[in-house]
Scaffold this motif. Structure first.
Motif, PDB file in Angstrom:
ATOM      1  N   GLY A  15      83.777 120.004  13.078  1.00  0.00           N
ATOM      2  CA  GLY A  15      85.304 119.757  12.751  1.00  0.00           C
ATOM      3  C   GLY A  15      86.365 120.369  13.447  1.00  0.00           C
ATOM      4  O   GLY A  15      87.482 120.154  13.248  1.00  0.00           O
ATOM      5  N   GLY A  16      85.912 121.510  14.205  1.00  0.00           N
ATOM      6  CA  GLY A  16      86.941 122.255  14.951  1.00  0.00           C
ATOM      7  C   GLY A  16      87.309 121.589  16.308  1.00  0.00           C
ATOM      8  O   GLY A  16      86.772 120.381  16.621  1.00  0.00           O
ATOM      9  N   SER A  17      88.203 122.193  17.219  1.00  0.00           N
ATOM     10  CA  SER A  17      88.596 121.791  18.244  1.00  0.00           C
ATOM     11  C   SER A  17      88.470 122.811  19.591  1.00  0.00           C
ATOM     12  O   SER A  17      88.349 123.893  19.157  1.00  0.00           O
ATOM     13  CB  SER A  17      90.107 121.424  18.214  1.00  0.00           C
ATOM     14  N   LEU A  18      88.372 122.170  20.715  1.00  0.00           N
ATOM     15  CA  LEU A  18      88.383 123.001  21.953  1.00  0.00           C
ATOM     16  C   LEU A  18      89.114 122.393  22.881  1.00  0.00           C
ATOM     17  O   LEU A  18      89.049 121.019  22.957  1.00  0.00           O
ATOM     18  CB  LEU A  18      86.849 123.342  22.195  1.00  0.00           C
ATOM     19  N   ARG A  19      89.641 123.144  23.749  1.00  0.00           N
ATOM     20  CA  ARG A  19      90.301 122.413  25.029  1.00  0.00           C
ATOM     21  C   ARG A  19      89.872 122.980  26.391  1.00  0.00           C
ATOM     22  O   ARG A  19      89.723 124.056  26.778  1.00  0.00           O
ATOM     23  CB  ARG A  19      91.728 122.756  24.965  1.00  0.00           C
ATOM     24  N   LEU A  20      89.086 122.227  27.136  1.00  0.00           N
ATOM     25  CA  LEU A  20      88.310 122.525  28.344  1.00  0.00           C
ATOM     26  C   LEU A  20      89.180 122.206  29.456  1.00  0.00           C
ATOM     27  O   LEU A  20      89.929 121.178  29.316  1.00  0.00           O
ATOM     28  CB  LEU A  20      87.133 121.864  28.688  1.00  0.00           C
ATOM     29  N   SER A  21      89.165 123.136  30.554  1.00  0.00           N
ATOM     30  CA  SER A  21      89.900 122.901  31.618  1.00  0.00           C
ATOM     31  C   SER A  21      89.080 122.694  32.954  1.00  0.00           C
ATOM     32  O   SER A  21      88.115 123.703  32.946  1.00  0.00           O
ATOM     33  CB  SER A  21      90.950 123.924  31.928  1.00  0.00           C
ATOM     34  N   CYS A  22      89.636 122.302  33.965  1.00  0.00           N
ATOM     35  CA  CYS A  22      88.928 122.143  35.310  1.00  0.00           C
ATOM     36  C   CYS A  22      89.838 122.110  36.253  1.00  0.00           C
ATOM     37  O   CYS A  22      90.573 121.169  36.559  1.00  0.00           O
ATOM     38  CB  CYS A  22      87.964 120.829  35.275  1.00  0.00           C
ATOM     39  N   ALA A  23      89.844 123.154  37.074  1.00  0.00           N
ATOM     40  CA  ALA A  23      90.708 123.267  38.283  1.00  0.00           C
ATOM     41  C   ALA A  23      90.004 123.021  39.690  1.00  0.00           C
ATOM     42  O   ALA A  23      89.012 123.880  39.840  1.00  0.00           O
ATOM     43  CB  ALA A  23      91.448 124.547  38.010  1.00  0.00           C
ATOM     44  N   ALA A  24      90.421 122.353  40.442  1.00  0.00           N
ATOM     45  CA  ALA A  24      89.897 122.187  41.707  1.00  0.00           C
ATOM     46  C   ALA A  24      90.761 123.066  42.672  1.00  0.00           C
ATOM     47  O   ALA A  24      92.012 123.048  42.766  1.00  0.00           O
ATOM     48  CB  ALA A  24      90.225 120.656  42.068  1.00  0.00           C
ATOM     49  N   SER A  25      89.824 123.838  43.352  1.00  0.00           N
ATOM     50  CA  SER A  25      90.312 124.914  44.380  1.00  0.00           C
ATOM     51  C   SER A  25      89.976 124.481  45.799  1.00  0.00           C
ATOM     52  O   SER A  25      89.122 124.188  45.891  1.00  0.00           O
ATOM     53  CB  SER A  25      89.944 126.373  43.951  1.00  0.00           C
ATOM     54  N   GLY A  26      90.945 125.012  46.562  1.00  0.00           N
ATOM     55  CA  GLY A  26      90.757 124.523  47.862  1.00  0.00           C
ATOM     56  C   GLY A  26      91.747 123.867  48.356  1.00  0.00           C
ATOM     57  O   GLY A  26      92.782 123.472  47.583  1.00  0.00           O
ATOM     58  N   ILE A  27      91.822 123.353  49.765  1.00  0.00           N
ATOM     59  CA  ILE A  27      92.773 122.481  50.387  1.00  0.00           C
ATOM     60  C   ILE A  27      92.300 121.100  50.093  1.00  0.00           C
ATOM     61  O   ILE A  27      91.383 120.723  50.635  1.00  0.00           O
ATOM     62  CB  ILE A  27      93.111 123.118  51.706  1.00  0.00           C
ATOM     63  N   ILE A  28      93.046 120.386  49.534  1.00  0.00           N
ATOM     64  CA  ILE A  28      92.705 118.990  49.164  1.00  0.00           C
ATOM     65  C   ILE A  28      93.717 118.026  49.706  1.00  0.00           C
ATOM     66  O   ILE A  28      94.943 118.284  49.243  1.00  0.00           O
ATOM     67  CB  ILE A  28      92.616 118.859  47.583  1.00  0.00           C
ATOM     68  N   PHE A  29      93.131 116.806  50.393  1.00  0.00           N
ATOM     69  CA  PHE A  29      94.056 115.827  50.821  1.00  0.00           C
ATOM     70  C   PHE A  29      94.312 114.810  49.482  1.00  0.00           C
ATOM     71  O   PHE A  29      95.538 114.545  49.230  1.00  0.00           O
ATOM     72  CB  PHE A  29      93.322 114.935  51.926  1.00  0.00           C
ATOM     73  N   SER A  30      93.328 114.698  48.979  1.00  0.00           N
ATOM     74  CA  SER A  30      93.379 113.652  47.701  1.00  0.00           C
ATOM     75  C   SER A  30      92.291 113.740  46.578  1.00  0.00           C
ATOM     76  O   SER A  30      91.300 114.237  47.054  1.00  0.00           O
ATOM     77  CB  SER A  30      93.743 112.195  48.044  1.00  0.00           C
ATOM     78  N   ILE A  31      92.533 113.299  45.389  1.00  0.00           N
ATOM     79  CA  ILE A  31      91.679 113.373  44.303  1.00  0.00           C
ATOM     80  C   ILE A  31      91.549 111.738  43.784  1.00  0.00           C
ATOM     81  O   ILE A  31      92.629 111.485  43.239  1.00  0.00           O
ATOM     82  CB  ILE A  31      91.895 114.017  43.350  1.00  0.00           C
ATOM     83  N   ASN A  32      90.366 111.273  44.054  1.00  0.00           N
ATOM     84  CA  ASN A  32      90.475 109.835  43.522  1.00  0.00           C
ATOM     85  C   ASN A  32      89.962 109.824  42.227  1.00  0.00           C
ATOM     86  O   ASN A  32      90.653 108.809  41.421  1.00  0.00           O
ATOM     87  CB  ASN A  32      89.106 108.894  44.164  1.00  0.00           C
ATOM     88  N   ALA A  33      89.404 110.597  41.573  1.00  0.00           N
ATOM     89  CA  ALA A  33      89.054 110.739  40.220  1.00  0.00           C
ATOM     90  C   ALA A  33      88.674 112.114  39.807  1.00  0.00           C
ATOM     91  O   ALA A  33      88.055 112.943  40.415  1.00  0.00           O
ATOM     92  CB  ALA A  33      87.812 109.457  39.896  1.00  0.00           C
ATOM     93  N   MET A  34      88.649 112.139  38.482  1.00  0.00           N
ATOM     94  CA  MET A  34      88.115 113.593  37.780  1.00  0.00           C
ATOM     95  C   MET A  34      87.424 113.026  36.401  1.00  0.00           C
ATOM     96  O   MET A  34      88.159 112.408  35.817  1.00  0.00           O
ATOM     97  CB  MET A  34      89.247 114.636  37.742  1.00  0.00           C
ATOM     98  N   GLY A  35      86.706 113.807  35.885  1.00  0.00           N
ATOM     99  CA  GLY A  35      86.131 113.519  34.912  1.00  0.00           C
ATOM    100  C   GLY A  35      85.154 114.703  34.227  1.00  0.00           C
ATOM    101  O   GLY A  35      85.149 115.672  34.762  1.00  0.00           O
ATOM    102  N   TRP A  36      84.559 114.203  33.263  1.00  0.00           N
ATOM    103  CA  TRP A  36      83.477 115.163  32.455  1.00  0.00           C
ATOM    104  C   TRP A  36      82.149 114.693  32.300  1.00  0.00           C
ATOM    105  O   TRP A  36      82.065 113.520  31.758  1.00  0.00           O
ATOM    106  CB  TRP A  36      84.127 115.825  31.140  1.00  0.00           C
ATOM    107  N   TYR A  37      81.110 115.427  32.470  1.00  0.00           N
ATOM    108  CA  TYR A  37      79.961 115.127  32.000  1.00  0.00           C
ATOM    109  C   TYR A  37      79.221 116.245  30.931  1.00  0.00           C
ATOM    110  O   TYR A  37      79.970 117.358  31.201  1.00  0.00           O
ATOM    111  CB  TYR A  37      78.831 114.758  33.162  1.00  0.00           C
ATOM    112  N   ARG A  38      78.125 115.987  30.284  1.00  0.00           N
ATOM    113  CA  ARG A  38      77.814 117.087  29.597  1.00  0.00           C
ATOM    114  C   ARG A  38      76.233 116.897  29.601  1.00  0.00           C
ATOM    115  O   ARG A  38      75.586 115.751  29.874  1.00  0.00           O
ATOM    116  CB  ARG A  38      78.257 117.082  28.053  1.00  0.00           C
TER     117      ARG A  38
END
Length: 121
Positions: A15-38
């Motif tokens: 019943g609780g909550s969590l907030r996950l973060s994902c940061a992309a590090s490095g020199i990036i031209f573009s990001i087409n999509a981001m997501g989560w798997y488990r």
């Protein structure tokens, strides 16, 4: 080297909550999509949610209405807000991104190292 770094996992009661973060590090031209798997113990990796660069989202049926994906384009960060957590949500959560680094000419798929989430009383 381009990397995805997850954070925010931990132990939470049902019943609780969590907030996950994902940061992309490095020199990036573009990001087409981001997501989560488990991946839960003894199970295959499964899709959770994703967001494309235009803001379109997709959710696995098991998390609809409970999880929300969001992004911070300026910081190249994607978030996963997880509410009403259930024991069956226990898994290692992996960030996934489709990225074109500025040094490359072909889009690649990148994975984070994973952040564990345990839902238990």
């Amino acid at each position: 080297q381009l990397q995805l770094v997850e954070s925010g996992g931990g132990l939470v009661q049902p019943g609780g909550s969590l907030r996950l973060s994902c940061a992309a590090s490095g020199i990036i031209f573009s990001i087409n999509a981001m997501g989560w798997y488990r991946q839960a113990p003894g199970k295959q990796r499964e899709f959770v949610t994703s967001m494309t660069s235009d803001g379109s989202t997709n959710y696995a049926g098991s998390v609809k209405g409970r999880f929300t994906i969001s992004r911070d384009s300026v910081e190249n960060t994607v978030y996963l807000q997880m509410n009403s957590l259930k024991p069956e949500d226990t898994a290692v959560y992996y960030c996934n991104a489709e990225i074109l680094p500025i040094s490359e000419v072909v889009v690649g798929t990148y994975w984070g190292q994973g952040t564990p989430v345990t839902v238990s009383s």
